[in-house]
Scaffold this motif. Sequence first.
Motif, PDB file in Angstrom:
ATOM      1  N   ALA A 170     -15.098  26.052  19.895  1.00 25.39           N
ATOM      2  CA  ALA A 170     -14.595  27.366  19.477  1.00 25.39           C
ATOM      3  C   ALA A 170     -14.674  27.534  17.963  1.00 25.39           C
ATOM      4  O   ALA A 170     -15.016  28.605  17.458  1.00 25.39           O
ATOM      5  CB  ALA A 170     -13.156  27.536  19.955  1.00 25.39           C
ATOM      6  N   ILE A 171     -14.365  26.472  17.224  1.00 23.21           N
ATOM      7  CA  ILE A 171     -14.435  26.539  15.761  1.00 23.21           C
ATOM      8  C   ILE A 171     -15.870  26.752  15.296  1.00 23.21           C
ATOM      9  O   ILE A 171     -16.136  27.561  14.396  1.00 23.21           O
ATOM     10  CB  ILE A 171     -13.835  25.264  15.131  1.00 23.21           C
ATOM     11  CG1 ILE A 171     -12.328  25.223  15.358  1.00 23.21           C
ATOM     12  CG2 ILE A 171     -14.154  25.195  13.636  1.00 23.21           C
ATOM     13  CD1 ILE A 171     -11.676  23.912  14.968  1.00 23.21           C
ATOM     14  N   LEU A 172     -16.814  26.039  15.906  1.00 22.84           N
ATOM     15  CA  LEU A 172     -18.221  26.233  15.538  1.00 22.84           C
ATOM     16  C   LEU A 172     -18.633  27.681  15.764  1.00 22.84           C
ATOM     17  O   LEU A 172     -19.302  28.285  14.914  1.00 22.84           O
ATOM     18  CB  LEU A 172     -19.117  25.292  16.345  1.00 22.84           C
ATOM     19  CG  LEU A 172     -20.610  25.413  16.030  1.00 22.84           C
ATOM     20  CD1 LEU A 172     -20.926  24.894  14.628  1.00 22.84           C
ATOM     21  CD2 LEU A 172     -21.455  24.673  17.058  1.00 22.84           C
ATOM     22  N   GLU A 173     -18.236  28.254  16.887  1.00 22.44           N
ATOM     23  CA  GLU A 173     -18.596  29.647  17.177  1.00 22.44           C
ATOM     24  C   GLU A 173     -17.932  30.599  16.194  1.00 22.44           C
ATOM     25  O   GLU A 173     -18.557  31.559  15.720  1.00 22.44           O
ATOM     26  CB  GLU A 173     -18.212  29.981  18.618  1.00 22.44           C
ATOM     27  CG  GLU A 173     -19.033  29.210  19.647  1.00 22.44           C
ATOM     28  CD  GLU A 173     -18.826  29.675  21.063  1.00 22.44           C
ATOM     29  OE1 GLU A 173     -19.745  29.504  21.888  1.00 22.44           O
ATOM     30  OE2 GLU A 173     -17.739  30.226  21.380  1.00 22.44           O
TER      31      GLU A 173
ATOM     32  N   SER B 177      -5.512  26.996  28.964  1.00 22.06           N
ATOM     33  CA  SER B 177      -5.851  27.029  27.541  1.00 22.06           C
ATOM     34  C   SER B 177      -6.766  28.204  27.251  1.00 22.06           C
ATOM     35  O   SER B 177      -7.538  28.639  28.106  1.00 22.06           O
ATOM     36  CB  SER B 177      -6.548  25.719  27.142  1.00 22.06           C
ATOM     37  OG  SER B 177      -7.050  25.790  25.824  1.00 22.06           O
ATOM     38  N   ARG B 178      -6.693  28.697  26.023  1.00 21.39           N
ATOM     39  CA  ARG B 178      -7.595  29.776  25.597  1.00 21.39           C
ATOM     40  C   ARG B 178      -9.036  29.300  25.466  1.00 21.39           C
ATOM     41  O   ARG B 178      -9.968  30.110  25.520  1.00 21.39           O
ATOM     42  CB  ARG B 178      -7.163  30.287  24.217  1.00 21.39           C
ATOM     43  CG  ARG B 178      -5.858  31.016  24.153  1.00 21.39           C
ATOM     44  CD  ARG B 178      -5.592  31.459  22.708  1.00 21.39           C
ATOM     45  NE  ARG B 178      -4.300  32.127  22.573  1.00 21.39           N
ATOM     46  CZ  ARG B 178      -3.827  32.599  21.432  1.00 21.39           C
ATOM     47  NH1 ARG B 178      -4.552  32.447  20.317  1.00 21.39           N
ATOM     48  NH2 ARG B 178      -2.644  33.188  21.378  1.00 21.39           N
ATOM     49  N   TYR B 179      -9.219  27.996  25.275  1.00 20.54           N
ATOM     50  CA  TYR B 179     -10.515  27.493  24.819  1.00 20.54           C
ATOM     51  C   TYR B 179     -11.308  26.869  25.954  1.00 20.54           C
ATOM     52  O   TYR B 179     -10.863  25.913  26.592  1.00 20.54           O
ATOM     53  CB  TYR B 179     -10.299  26.496  23.675  1.00 20.54           C
ATOM     54  CG  TYR B 179      -9.494  27.123  22.566  1.00 20.54           C
ATOM     55  CD1 TYR B 179     -10.060  28.094  21.741  1.00 20.54           C
ATOM     56  CD2 TYR B 179      -8.155  26.800  22.390  1.00 20.54           C
ATOM     57  CE1 TYR B 179      -9.316  28.711  20.748  1.00 20.54           C
ATOM     58  CE2 TYR B 179      -7.402  27.408  21.393  1.00 20.54           C
ATOM     59  CZ  TYR B 179      -7.985  28.375  20.583  1.00 20.54           C
ATOM     60  OH  TYR B 179      -7.247  28.999  19.604  1.00 20.54           O
ATOM     61  N   PRO B 180     -12.508  27.409  26.220  1.00 19.35           N
ATOM     62  CA  PRO B 180     -13.320  26.907  27.333  1.00 19.35           C
ATOM     63  C   PRO B 180     -14.045  25.617  26.973  1.00 19.35           C
ATOM     64  O   PRO B 180     -14.196  25.270  25.798  1.00 19.35           O
ATOM     65  CB  PRO B 180     -14.338  28.036  27.546  1.00 19.35           C
ATOM     66  CG  PRO B 180     -14.551  28.584  26.154  1.00 19.35           C
ATOM     67  CD  PRO B 180     -13.180  28.526  25.506  1.00 19.35           C
ATOM     68  N   ALA B 181     -14.496  24.933  28.002  1.00 11.97           N
ATOM     69  CA  ALA B 181     -15.404  23.800  27.826  1.00 11.97           C
ATOM     70  C   ALA B 181     -16.821  24.343  27.761  1.00 11.97           C
ATOM     71  O   ALA B 181     -17.230  25.120  28.625  1.00 11.97           O
ATOM     72  CB  ALA B 181     -15.273  22.828  28.988  1.00 11.97           C
ATOM     73  N   HIS B 182     -17.566  23.943  26.744  1.00  9.57           N
ATOM     74  CA  HIS B 182     -18.938  24.417  26.586  1.00  9.57           C
ATOM     75  C   HIS B 182     -19.884  23.424  27.279  1.00  9.57           C
ATOM     76  O   HIS B 182     -20.502  22.583  26.641  1.00  9.57           O
ATOM     77  CB  HIS B 182     -19.289  24.569  25.104  1.00  9.57           C
ATOM     78  CG  HIS B 182     -18.413  25.560  24.402  1.00  9.57           C
ATOM     79  ND1 HIS B 182     -17.210  25.206  23.822  1.00  9.57           N
ATOM     80  CD2 HIS B 182     -18.554  26.900  24.204  1.00  9.57           C
ATOM     81  CE1 HIS B 182     -16.656  26.282  23.286  1.00  9.57           C
ATOM     82  NE2 HIS B 182     -17.445  27.312  23.492  1.00  9.57           N
ATOM     83  N   HIS B 183     -19.944  23.527  28.598  1.00  8.38           N
ATOM     84  CA  HIS B 183     -20.776  22.599  29.362  1.00  8.38           C
ATOM     85  C   HIS B 183     -22.251  22.830  29.051  1.00  8.38           C
ATOM     86  O   HIS B 183     -22.679  23.962  28.803  1.00  8.38           O
ATOM     87  CB  HIS B 183     -20.517  22.761  30.857  1.00  8.38           C
ATOM     88  CG  HIS B 183     -19.155  22.292  31.256  1.00  8.38           C
ATOM     89  ND1 HIS B 183     -18.712  21.016  31.011  1.00  8.38           N
ATOM     90  CD2 HIS B 183     -18.123  22.940  31.863  1.00  8.38           C
ATOM     91  CE1 HIS B 183     -17.482  20.883  31.472  1.00  8.38           C
ATOM     92  NE2 HIS B 183     -17.093  22.034  31.975  1.00  8.38           N
ATOM     93  N   MET B 184     -23.015  21.752  29.073  1.00 14.90           N
ATOM     94  CA  MET B 184     -24.438  21.806  28.742  1.00 14.90           C
ATOM     95  C   MET B 184     -25.266  21.239  29.887  1.00 14.90           C
ATOM     96  O   MET B 184     -24.849  20.289  30.555  1.00 14.90           O
ATOM     97  CB  MET B 184     -24.724  21.020  27.457  1.00 14.90           C
ATOM     98  CG  MET B 184     -23.989  21.547  26.246  1.00 14.90           C
ATOM     99  SD  MET B 184     -24.285  20.520  24.758  1.00 14.90           S
ATOM    100  CE  MET B 184     -23.043  21.186  23.642  1.00 14.90           C
TER     101      MET B 184
END
Length: 365
Positions: free
Chosen positions: A180-183, A221-228
Amino acid sequence: MIKQQQIVIIIISMTIFLSCGSHKPQFEGVPFEKHETLDNTGFTQQRLDSLTNYLKNNLETTGMVILKDGKILYEYGDINEVGYIASCRKSVLSMLYGKYVENGVINLNQKIGEIGIDEDKGLLEIEKTATINNIITSRSGVFYEPANGGYDENNILERGSVKPGSYFVYNNWDFNVAGAILEMKSGKTVYQEIEEQLAIPLGFQDWNIKNQKEKYNKSKSRYPAHHMYLSTRDMAKIGQLMLNKGEWNGKQIISKNWIDKITTTVTPTEIVNKRYGLNESSPFQFSYGYMWWLADNFKQHPDFEGAYTAHGWGGQFITVIPKLKIVVTHKYKVPTLVNWGLKPGGVSNDAFWQLLYVFVTTNNN
């Protein structure tokens, strides 16, 4: 490194489907060259054939690539199949940070509360003092349940009980917030960053941004997992870029300084051992850096000094052995969840490391 049984407990709790729609590659990509002969590689055909037989008869490996000196030495299975790479995503994410740390867009010392990181149920004031650096080394001290699996309950403490930066625990809340911070800082999605920083310049052969998907659970949580979702051969390009210290075809894709930083120990082996029930007699031991696992004791074999790995549940690995100029990528195709539980299968940490150890250290003579 988290023990297999702990990971199984974590993953069974996940409420996502790990299968991904298979979209055709967006661009043709550039294949690796292959070794035309085994001369001067240090390996024999007999040795490679023995590896194939072992994989077929003993492991559930679905894809494997071994690079030597930047060329394909060995391949096994469907290396162009796109699949879930589990926690290898975190190591890839750490690479993407380099550009923005070095141009000043991301200040690793900035506190997460200062940039608006919070939760609907609220973060404590002490938790908001965690820095971005604490987040990307899994030392935030924020003991908050993540949107996806990966909540290490055995080592989670009471919220607010430790100072950020002082306690390591492998919690997906940190990693999800790192995405989330990177985005937030870049103005782009994690997947756009992968495409622009890695897929295009490295010539991924199987990349399609439509294959990527986040996992949300806003009740947690507000923050998703950025699965790849990547192929084994595209994972090998990531490993080779790391081995090259960020250089690709004469161009510095990621700075050498950043590669060195993320593969330097932050949490020492004895702390990792303490968290996950290992001891100094364990044959394969690792410390932890910036979302990369760093080999500390690999049966005391000198060839593995300086080696490091990305590791994901079920048998997903991007492993770099600098002394031998070798990259190994390994995949197990994770099945779709059934009744929120996983079908049996996968390749354990110990099975992979033992296989790698025997393959690398076997005398050809």
